[in-house]
Design an enzyme around this catalytic site. Structure first.
Site, PDB file in Angstrom:
ATOM      1  N   GLY A 131     -18.527   0.002  -3.425  1.00 53.07           N
ATOM      2  CA  GLY A 131     -17.909  -0.847  -2.401  1.00 53.07           C
ATOM      3  C   GLY A 131     -18.445  -2.271  -2.485  1.00 53.07           C
ATOM      4  O   GLY A 131     -17.691  -3.244  -2.377  1.00 53.07           O
ATOM      5  N   ASP A 165     -12.395  -0.912  -7.920  1.00 56.08           N
ATOM      6  CA  ASP A 165     -12.476   0.243  -8.818  1.00 56.08           C
ATOM      7  C   ASP A 165     -11.486   0.148  -9.978  1.00 56.08           C
ATOM      8  O   ASP A 165     -11.715   0.734 -11.032  1.00 56.08           O
ATOM      9  CB  ASP A 165     -12.186   1.537  -8.044  1.00 56.08           C
ATOM     10  CG  ASP A 165     -13.395   2.023  -7.251  1.00 56.08           C
ATOM     11  OD1 ASP A 165     -14.423   1.325  -7.244  1.00 56.08           O
ATOM     12  OD2 ASP A 165     -13.297   3.104  -6.635  1.00 56.08           O
ATOM     13  N   GLU A 209       0.862  -1.193   0.000  1.00 55.89           N
ATOM     14  CA  GLU A 209       0.000   0.000   0.000  1.00 55.89           C
ATOM     15  C   GLU A 209       0.895   1.239   0.000  1.00 55.89           C
ATOM     16  O   GLU A 209       1.809   1.350   0.806  1.00 55.89           O
ATOM     17  CB  GLU A 209      -0.907  -0.030   1.243  1.00 55.89           C
ATOM     18  CG  GLU A 209      -1.586   1.282   1.597  1.00 55.89           C
ATOM     19  CD  GLU A 209      -2.452   1.878   0.486  1.00 55.89           C
ATOM     20  OE1 GLU A 209      -3.283   1.157  -0.098  1.00 55.89           O
ATOM     21  OE2 GLU A 209      -2.275   3.092   0.193  1.00 55.89           O
ATOM     22  N   TYR A 263     -27.924  10.610   4.359  1.00 55.13           N
ATOM     23  CA  TYR A 263     -28.189   9.465   5.240  1.00 55.13           C
ATOM     24  C   TYR A 263     -27.196   9.437   6.401  1.00 55.13           C
ATOM     25  O   TYR A 263     -26.114  10.012   6.313  1.00 55.13           O
ATOM     26  CB  TYR A 263     -28.185   8.141   4.460  1.00 55.13           C
ATOM     27  CG  TYR A 263     -26.925   7.793   3.711  1.00 55.13           C
ATOM     28  CD1 TYR A 263     -25.915   7.051   4.309  1.00 55.13           C
ATOM     29  CD2 TYR A 263     -26.747   8.179   2.385  1.00 55.13           C
ATOM     30  CE1 TYR A 263     -24.766   6.703   3.613  1.00 55.13           C
ATOM     31  CE2 TYR A 263     -25.595   7.839   1.685  1.00 55.13           C
ATOM     32  CZ  TYR A 263     -24.609   7.100   2.302  1.00 55.13           C
ATOM     33  OH  TYR A 263     -23.471   6.769   1.619  1.00 55.13           O
ATOM     34  N   ARG A 268     -19.510  16.776  -1.123  1.00 53.32           N
ATOM     35  CA  ARG A 268     -19.621  15.719  -0.110  1.00 53.32           C
ATOM     36  C   ARG A 268     -19.209  16.294   1.228  1.00 53.32           C
ATOM     37  O   ARG A 268     -18.203  16.988   1.330  1.00 53.32           O
ATOM     38  CB  ARG A 268     -18.705  14.550  -0.468  1.00 53.32           C
ATOM     39  CG  ARG A 268     -19.018  13.937  -1.813  1.00 53.32           C
ATOM     40  CD  ARG A 268     -18.077  12.800  -2.100  1.00 53.32           C
ATOM     41  NE  ARG A 268     -18.226  11.752  -1.111  1.00 53.32           N
ATOM     42  CZ  ARG A 268     -19.046  10.718  -1.239  1.00 53.32           C
ATOM     43  NH1 ARG A 268     -19.772  10.582  -2.314  1.00 53.32           N
ATOM     44  NH2 ARG A 268     -19.131   9.810  -0.294  1.00 53.32           N
TER      45      ARG A 268
END
Ligand SMILES: Cc1cc2nc3c(=O)[nH]c(=O)nc-3n(C[C@H](O)[C@H](O)[C@H](O)COP(=O)(O)OP(=O)(O)OC[C@H]3O[C@@H](n4cnc5c(N)ncnc54)[C@H](O)[C@@H]3O)c2cc1C
Length: 424
Positions: free
Chosen positions: A322, A309, A37, A230, A191
């Site tokens: 996801g 993705d 990573e 939400y 967002r």
């Protein structure tokens, strides 16, 4: 000691949702997994993400702890005018868990990520813990040799390389010969998250979150603007995606690109004053250009395969990015179950046969979802032609039909049947 009957050595590039899910699926069937990573994994980003039953069913089978991850169960919904607040649709999700065998959860991406990381690396549970190597950027691949080269020039080799390197995947060019470039859809999304307590504390906004456990709300505007709102984190945070029309030549998503709250208020100036009062509480607003990429023609070459993705970037309209990444991990786990170094040594085509089967299982479903994700759940007619090559049967046309299409799919059953039929 490594013997030829040993399980496979697998390198995964990227410790996002798909890299970690793949690590869990593969460690559980005994393979040795290392994840490289590039980040230090200390500053995970993002806002909320849907985990619908087609994915939560899988997480629960892995003993994923939804309490620890502070998931919120989606319980009910309404759609209302953003200008007048008049509701034109109200519904309950009471039927979801009994019908689809698992709940529909709303999660903060960071909480989902943390719990997946725990499951991938814990010394408890089936298989050997996956090892995550942070601060390790992969710069190059040799798909025939099965090697990766890190930015510090180290070379690492494995039986299989899984690229889970996200929407800006560099691995795809080693499969397709070139990188894939996206197109802007003419829409972007603001967002942001707001603490529920801040909304309750203000009499002008408190009603929005009263008696609101697990409520999924949509507010639509006359100019095509749309707010998807939400809760997550035990209902303590409210997550917003506010979509708006934008003519821009931006061709790269950046999850961390900030914009001023003024820009948000300007785009939504015709919305109801109570909604604008909510928006004023946002302390940090990010802007995400909504870019579309065509489905990829191939997902693997020699020893390199794509998941998440990297294989199928998609827009947020179906809330499935996801979930599709998690589905990939299960399919890959099913086709690689029981495969040993001996099998790969004895049959030079063995890996290709398995990866071809994985691609066959996953590509049509994920490609259809990429195309459906370009539009809202009430706009199935807009993608009917484009989705035809990837979808048999009637096109879902409304939220209820999309719930059936998205949630009822069982990737484990599909993959096991496909493996049986392929007689590998
Ligand atoms: C920072 C961020 C925030 C997000 N926030 C949201 C959100 O709020 N809501 C939502 O619905 N979706 C969000 N997403 C998208 C969502 O996580 C994905 O659509 C879905 O989970 C599938 O992700 P993935 O694991 O395939 O890719 P990603 O989540 O993009 O993960 C890819 C991983 O690969 C690593 N990587 C990339 N290149 C290399 C390299 N060369 N070498 C080593 N490592 C590499 C990246 O650092 C990253 O950790 C976000 C993604 C990111 C990266």
């Amino acid at each position: 000691m490594t013997t030829s009957n040993s399980p496979l050595d697998v390198i995964i590039i990227g410790a996002g949702i798909s890299g970690l899910s793949t690590a869990i699926a593969l460690r559980r069937i005994g393979h040795n997994v290392k994840i490289y990573e590039r980040s230090n994994l200390k500053n995970e980003l993002g806002a909320a993400i849907h985990i619908s039953p087609n994915a939560s069913r899988i997480l629960l089978s892995w003993d994923f702890d939804v309490k620890r991850a502070r998931f919120v169960k989606a319980m009910k919904t309404y759609i209302a005018s953003g200008n007048t607040l008049q509701k034109f649709y109200e519904g309950s999700y009471d039927h979801v868990e009994p019908t689809y065998g698992a709940a529909w959860y709303l999660s903060h991406r960071v909480d989902l990520h943390e719990e997946l990381k725990r499951l991938a690396t814990t010394s408890e549970g089936p298989g050997k813990p996956a090892v995550i190597i942070p601060n390790s950027k992969v710069d190059d691949y040799d798909v025939e040799a099965g090697t990766i080269t890190l930015s510090n020039s180290e070379v690492h080799k494995a039986d299989l390389i899984v690229a889970a390197d996200g929407v800006h995947s560099q691995a795809t060019k080693h499969i397709l010969g070139s990188l894939q470039y996206p197109e802007h859809t003419g829409q972007s999304a603001f967002r942001f998250l707001i603490p529920t307590a801040d909304i309750i504390a203000d009499p002008e906004t408190a009603d929005f979150v009263k008696d609101d456990d697990g409520r999924f709300k949509v507010f639509t505007g006359v100019r095509g603007n749309r707010i998807v709102w939400y809760p997550c984190r035990n209902n303590e945070e409210q997550n917003f995606a506010a979509i708006f029309h934008e003519d821009t030549s931006e061709t790269k998503e950046d999850w961390d690109a900030s914009v001023s709250g003024e820009k948000l208020l300007e785009e939504y100036q015709d919305f109801h004053p109570a909604i604008l009062a909510v928006f004023r509480k946002a302390k940090s607003v990010k802007k995400w250009p909504l870019l579309f990429r065509e489905p990829l023609p191939a997902w693997y070459k020699s020893k390199l395969v794509l998941v998440g993705d990297a294989a199928h970037p998609m827009l947020p309209h179906q809330g499935q990015a996801g979930a599709q990444a998690i589905e990939d991990s299960v399919a890959l786990g099913v086709v690689l179950n029981g495969v040993t170094k001996t099998e790969l040594q004895n049959d030079p085509n063995a890996l290709a046969k398995r990866l071809e089967l994985y691609q066959t299982i996953r590509r049509r479903r994920a490609a259809a979802m990429q195309i459906f994700s370009n539009f809202g759940q009430d706009q199935g007619d807009k993608c009917a032609e484009a989705v035809k090559p990837y979808h048999d049967g009637p096109i879902p046309m409304n939220p209820a039909e999309f719930i059936v299409y998205n949630f009822s799919y069982n990737v484990k059953d599909h993959s096991e049947q496909a493996l049986k039929d392929a007689k590998l």
